[in-house]
Design an enzyme around this catalytic site. Structure first.
Site, PDB file in Angstrom:
ATOM      1  N   ASP A   9       1.014  -1.346   0.057  1.00  0.00           N
ATOM      2  CA  ASP A   9       0.212   0.093   0.122  1.00  0.00           C
ATOM      3  C   ASP A   9       0.808   1.236  -0.056  1.00  0.00           C
ATOM      4  OD1 ASP A   9      -2.313   1.824   0.388  1.00  0.00           O
ATOM      5  OD2 ASP A   9      -1.774   1.791   2.585  1.00  0.00           O
ATOM      6  N   ASP A  40      -0.250   5.186   0.972  1.00  0.00           N
ATOM      7  CA  ASP A  40      -0.512   5.999   2.023  1.00  0.00           C
ATOM      8  C   ASP A  40      -0.381   5.373   3.254  1.00  0.00           C
ATOM      9  OD1 ASP A  40      -1.147   7.271  -0.124  1.00  0.00           O
ATOM     10  OD2 ASP A  40      -3.379   8.100   0.380  1.00  0.00           O
TER      11      ASP A  40
END
Length: 404
Positions: A189, A191
């Site tokens: 991922d 963020d």
């Protein structure tokens, strides 16, 4: 034909243990001494801790009538090296390890004696035996690896991971098969995982709606809102922003501590690395170029006449989309899904974490920590390397290679 080739289970053996201050030549000296007695080597184990060595050699019993001379000679040699020796008679090799082989990695910052005792006790209670313990790293965290036999990986993982956070440690349990070091695709991922920021909040700060966007983002990450609906609602608040803000946001993005080291080491060791994000290609494309990522996929902010429209275009990267992209990247990389690693922090990462061979919750929300294979709760992304069995020395070697 040697004695070992006849029957290793009932051959008389000697366990020769040497301990004392480490110095060059001890191992060669011991085996030079033993060589005079025509023994075969069954097993060797050597450990050095803070300059103190323990060297164990399991060898076949010498020819009849010379064992006493062997014992005397070894003790005299050890004394000449300012070491101590112990020799124990026995039969055969080490007892066979139980079925089920796992590697348990424990990360602590610090690693306390209390936590170590608790982990060891849980391994025993689960029916496992600790065959070997090895330190992987001493900074930025202390990481040790337990080789465990006698219990299958899944029940051992369940026994250890559940209470790890309460002990102040992170615990990963993986199968000890050959594939462990062949996990050749790592997907992250972006963020709050690869970077410290939520990209949409950086855009929102330029639009003057940061508080509204942050509130929706937090609810989505907790799993309280449908991600796609929340994405459209947040992006709509950005309508009218000048496209020049994209360059500003790129400069504001802060990599998570250890992110460059993680990627550089993985790439140096032959892994492929990718990112999937509920954020935006306007940022992930830049990260892909800067970090040398093999794969990157995110949502795309629509820009018309030099301004953001408040809409996204193309395929939406949501919770299901991240898992779908992990599978796509794995297929393109030629890597079985069982040999992939996924890293994330939010509820929309859960499908991806569960689909991967090893899913790592990185400083994640409680719902994610509880569902992932393992969790890392220290702020250094490169600690994930230790879960893959990569030592700090290998990390430093990769960095030195790149500098040259």
């Amino acid at each position: 034909m040697s004695a070992l080739q006849t029957s290793s289970s009932d051959v008389p053996t000697l366990l020769v243990k040497i301990f004392g201050k480490d110095r060059p030549g001890i191992t060669a000296g011991l085996f030079d001494t033993l060589a005079a007695f025509s023994v075969d080597v069954v097993d060797i184990e050597q450990v050095v801790t803070r300059g103190r060595m323990v060297l164990c050699a399991l060898v076949t019993e010498p020819p009849t009538g010379v064992e006493g001379e062997l014992r005397s000679t070894v003790h005299s040699w050890a004394e000449s090296m300012k070491m101590q020796a112990e020799i124990i008679s026995g039969i055969g090799d080490n007892r066979p390890r139980g079925l089920g082989r796992s590697l348990v990695t424990v990360l602590g910052h610090p690693l306390t004696a209390e936590a170590t005792a608790a982990v060891a006790a849980k391994i025993t209670k689960a029916g496992g035996n600790i065959d070997r313990i090895f330190r992987l790293a001493k900074y930025p965290v202390t990481a040790v690896e337990f080789a465990v036999s006698g219990v299958e990986t899944e029940p051992l993982r369940t026994a250890l991971v559940t209470d790890a956070a309460a002990l102040g440690v992170d615990v990963a349990v993986v199968d000890a098969g050959l594939y462990r070091r062949a996990q050749r695709l790592v997907v992250m991922d972006v963020d709050s995982t690869l970077i410290q920021d939520e990209v949409i909040e950086l855009f929102a700060a330029h639009a003057g709606c940061e508080a509204e966007v942050a509130e929706v983002t937090a609810a989505a990450m907790r799993g309280e809102l449908d991600f796609e609906q929340s994405l459209h609602a947040r992006v709509a608040l950005l309508a009218g922003l000048d496209a020049s803000v994209v360059d500003k946001v790129r400069t504001e993005v802060r990599l998570t501590p250890g992110a460059r080291t993680l990627i550089r080491t993985l790439k140096r060791l032959g892994y492929q690395v990718g990112v999937v994000s509920g954020g935006f290609t306007q940022v992930t494309d830049d990260l892909q170029e800067r970090l040398g990522l093999d794969f990157a996929q995110a949502n795309t902010l629509e820009i018309v006449d030099g301004r953001l429209t408040g809409r996204v275009t193309g395929e939406i990267v949501d919770r299901a989309g991240k898992a779908r992209l992990l599978r796509r990247f794995a297929a393109e990389a030629g890597v079985p899904l069982s040999q992939t690693v996924a890293i994330g922090d939010g509820a929309n990462d859960l499908d991806m974490l569960n689909a991967a061979g090893l899913g790592v919750a990185f400083n994640a929300k409680p719902v994610v920590r509880e569902a992932a294979h393992t969790a890392v709760n220290v702020p250094f992304l490169d600690t994930v390397l230790y879960l893959l069995g990569i030592t700090r020395e290998e990390v430093e070697a990769a960095e030195t290679h790149d500098e040259h």
